[in-house]
Design an enzyme around this catalytic site. Structure first.
Site, PDB file in Angstrom:
ATOM      1  N   ASN A  14       0.836  -1.210   0.000  1.00  0.00           N
ATOM      2  CA  ASN A  14       0.000   0.000   0.000  1.00  0.00           C
ATOM      3  C   ASN A  14       0.860   1.244   0.000  1.00  0.00           C
ATOM      4  O   ASN A  14       2.006   1.211   0.442  1.00  0.00           O
ATOM      5  CB  ASN A  14      -0.855   0.085   1.288  1.00  0.00           C
ATOM      6  CG  ASN A  14      -1.888  -1.003   1.386  1.00  0.00           C
ATOM      7  OD1 ASN A  14      -2.386  -1.501   0.375  1.00  0.00           O
ATOM      8  ND2 ASN A  14      -2.229  -1.386   2.615  1.00  0.00           N
ATOM      9  N   ASP A  16       0.815   4.510   2.134  1.00  0.00           N
ATOM     10  CA  ASP A  16       0.179   4.981   3.371  1.00  0.00           C
ATOM     11  C   ASP A  16       0.072   6.509   3.361  1.00  0.00           C
ATOM     12  O   ASP A  16       1.087   7.208   3.260  1.00  0.00           O
ATOM     13  CB  ASP A  16       1.000   4.546   4.596  1.00  0.00           C
ATOM     14  CG  ASP A  16       0.973   3.035   4.819  1.00  0.00           C
ATOM     15  OD1 ASP A  16       0.163   2.346   4.158  1.00  0.00           O
ATOM     16  OD2 ASP A  16       1.746   2.555   5.667  1.00  0.00           O
ATOM     17  N   GLY A  44       1.864  -6.840   3.930  1.00  0.00           N
ATOM     18  CA  GLY A  44       2.724  -7.816   3.251  1.00  0.00           C
ATOM     19  C   GLY A  44       4.119  -7.257   3.040  1.00  0.00           C
ATOM     20  O   GLY A  44       5.124  -7.885   3.394  1.00  0.00           O
ATOM     21  N   ALA A  45       4.188  -6.051   2.473  1.00  0.00           N
ATOM     22  CA  ALA A  45       5.497  -5.456   2.185  1.00  0.00           C
ATOM     23  C   ALA A  45       6.253  -5.144   3.468  1.00  0.00           C
ATOM     24  O   ALA A  45       7.468  -5.377   3.558  1.00  0.00           O
ATOM     25  CB  ALA A  45       5.309  -4.187   1.358  1.00  0.00           C
ATOM     26  N   ASN A  46       5.552  -4.630   4.477  1.00  0.00           N
ATOM     27  CA  ASN A  46       6.234  -4.323   5.747  1.00  0.00           C
ATOM     28  C   ASN A  46       6.858  -5.598   6.330  1.00  0.00           C
ATOM     29  O   ASN A  46       7.991  -5.600   6.812  1.00  0.00           O
ATOM     30  CB  ASN A  46       5.249  -3.746   6.773  1.00  0.00           C
ATOM     31  CG  ASN A  46       4.600  -2.443   6.321  1.00  0.00           C
ATOM     32  OD1 ASN A  46       5.075  -1.806   5.383  1.00  0.00           O
ATOM     33  ND2 ASN A  46       3.505  -2.061   6.965  1.00  0.00           N
ATOM     34  N   GLU A 142      -4.876  -8.724   4.065  1.00  0.00           N
ATOM     35  CA  GLU A 142      -5.161  -7.569   3.202  1.00  0.00           C
ATOM     36  C   GLU A 142      -5.202  -7.977   1.731  1.00  0.00           C
ATOM     37  O   GLU A 142      -5.297  -7.109   0.864  1.00  0.00           O
ATOM     38  CB  GLU A 142      -4.118  -6.464   3.420  1.00  0.00           C
ATOM     39  CG  GLU A 142      -4.336  -5.709   4.712  1.00  0.00           C
ATOM     40  CD  GLU A 142      -3.375  -4.555   4.921  1.00  0.00           C
ATOM     41  OE1 GLU A 142      -3.618  -3.775   5.833  1.00  0.00           O
ATOM     42  OE2 GLU A 142      -2.374  -4.449   4.181  1.00  0.00           O
ATOM     43  N   ASN A 186      -2.992  -9.559  17.885  1.00  0.00           N
ATOM     44  CA  ASN A 186      -3.022  -8.696  19.058  1.00  0.00           C
ATOM     45  C   ASN A 186      -4.217  -9.144  19.910  1.00  0.00           C
ATOM     46  O   ASN A 186      -4.905 -10.117  19.555  1.00  0.00           O
ATOM     47  CB  ASN A 186      -3.074  -7.205  18.661  1.00  0.00           C
ATOM     48  CG  ASN A 186      -4.295  -6.882  17.811  1.00  0.00           C
ATOM     49  OD1 ASN A 186      -5.333  -7.563  17.895  1.00  0.00           O
ATOM     50  ND2 ASN A 186      -4.191  -5.851  16.992  1.00  0.00           N
ATOM     51  N   ASP A 254       3.926  -5.617  12.169  1.00  0.00           N
ATOM     52  CA  ASP A 254       4.504  -6.198  10.949  1.00  0.00           C
ATOM     53  C   ASP A 254       5.984  -6.503  11.141  1.00  0.00           C
ATOM     54  O   ASP A 254       6.483  -7.534  10.669  1.00  0.00           O
ATOM     55  CB  ASP A 254       4.326  -5.239   9.765  1.00  0.00           C
ATOM     56  CG  ASP A 254       2.856  -4.995   9.460  1.00  0.00           C
ATOM     57  OD1 ASP A 254       2.038  -5.889   9.741  1.00  0.00           O
ATOM     58  OD2 ASP A 254       2.524  -3.901   8.973  1.00  0.00           O
TER      59      ASP A 254
HETATM   60  O1  RIB Z   1       0.265  -2.655   9.704  1.00  0.00           O
HETATM   61  C1  RIB Z   1       0.489  -1.383   9.190  1.00  0.00           C
HETATM   62  C2  RIB Z   1       0.002  -1.315   7.782  1.00  0.00           C
HETATM   63  O2  RIB Z   1      -1.388  -1.475   7.780  1.00  0.00           O
HETATM   64  C3  RIB Z   1       0.245   0.012   7.090  1.00  0.00           C
HETATM   65  O3  RIB Z   1       1.485   0.080   6.425  1.00  0.00           O
HETATM   66  C4  RIB Z   1      -0.941   0.128   6.172  1.00  0.00           C
HETATM   67  O4  RIB Z   1      -0.623   0.033   4.818  1.00  0.00           O
HETATM   68  C5  RIB Z   1      -1.904  -0.956   6.591  1.00  0.00           C
HETATM   69  O5  RIB Z   1      -1.878  -1.973   5.707  1.00  0.00           O
END
Ligand code: RIB
Length: 311
Positions: A14, A16, A44-46, A142, A186, A254
């Protein structure tokens, strides 16, 4: 040292849009902010970046739009050392997240899925060979649930640990259809998935519920408090975290998930992987945005050593 195994991440990317306000708006209320920052994000990317910074090779399966954001995102991932061969560039917008944080650090996030919703079960099936070679498979919610289920099935068939971070929670997820080795949640997500608050129930009932859901280890992160682990053992494990003064908690979960997956795929014990993941999560709260502050392996190890010496 044994060669690090790869982590297959199935998940979102995403942009942000991040604003800060004094208080979050109530329904129907409009609140003004004098800040707007754009960061790269998406669970996913994080998580892929967090695992990569721990030294894992990443098989990242996802999708961006064919817009400018998508093109720039792919370049940034390449710079990070992440293979973009399995990220589709599809017609339309890259996913977006609208994040508002109040002065206490509480946040509200609305996602516009964009390209993330194009990740189908067929797309995952076409990557069976890559997923089967991974040391762990990591997914979040997501992207379409059918793609996460398919990746988990492939992992189950190949005895590869399945790690799921069910965020945002999807009540209809058919947990019984797959074996989940590590469920990362969580406190809110824990009660939504189980149907009750596990910390307020007898351990035998929690274990029975985990058995029904085919979850081997339930791992509950609790901000600055100890992470809890419920599994087939007779006790709830408590893993302490690094004390920090957070400035932005977005992405901390993440960083935890990616670091945990990297360490588990590398053969580290559950306790060691969780201690490192707690550390990665805590350190990520010390900077703005989800990805920039994610620590690398060396930084996590230094903090772990420091913690061990102070105990
Ligand atoms: O967990 C944080 C993420 O949640 C953000 O980077 C945002 O894109 C949402 O997906």
């Amino acid at each position: 040292m044994t060669e690090a195994k790869s982590v297959a991440v199935i998940g979102s990317l995403n942009i942000d849009y991040f604003t800060r306000v004094g208080s979050l708006p109530a329904p129907g209320e409009t609140v003004c902010s004098d800040s707007l920052n754009l960061f790269r994000g998406g669970k996913g990317a994080n998580q892929a970046i967090a695992a990569s910074r721990q030294g894992s090779e990443i098989i990242f399966i996802g999708a961006v739009g064919n817009d400018e954001h998508g093109k720039k995102y792919l370049k940034a991932l390449e710079k990070e050392g992440i293979d973009i061969a399995h990220i589709d560039s599809v017609k339309g917008n890259t996913g977006a997240a609208f994040i508002t944080v109040d002065r206490s650090g509480e946040n509200m996030i609305v996602i516009s899925s964009g390209a993330n919703s194009s990740l189908t079960r067929e797309h995952i099936k076409a990557k069976t060979k890559q997923i089967s070679s991974a040391g762990a498979v990591l997914g979040q919610f997501e992207v379409p649930i059918s793609s996460i289920l398919e990746a988990a099935r492939i992992a189950n068939q190949n005895e590869i640990p399945v790690i799921i971070n069910p965020s945002p929670v999807e009540k209809s997820f058919p947990w019984q259809e797959i074996r989940t080795d590590y469920l990362l949640v969580n406190e809110y997500e824990a009660s939504e998935v189980l149907g009750f608050e596990p910390w307020n129930k007898e351990l035998s009932l929690v274990r029975q519920r985990l058995h029904e859901l085919r979850v081997e280890n339930l791992i509950i992160t609790r901000g600055g408090d100890d992470t809890l682990v419920y599994n087939r053992g007779d006790e709830v494990l408590n893993i302490s975290t690094l004390p920090v003064l957070p400035i932005d908690t977005v992405g901390a979960g993440d960083a935890f998930a990616g670091c945990f997956a990297a360490r588990i795929s590398n053969g580290e014990s559950l306790e060691d992987a969780l201690a490192a993941a707690n550390c990665a999560g805590a350190l990520t709260t010390l900077g703005a945005g989800a990805q920039n502050p994610i620590p690398d392996r060396e930084r996590v190890d230094q903090h772990l050593e420091h913690l061990a010496q102070s105990q």
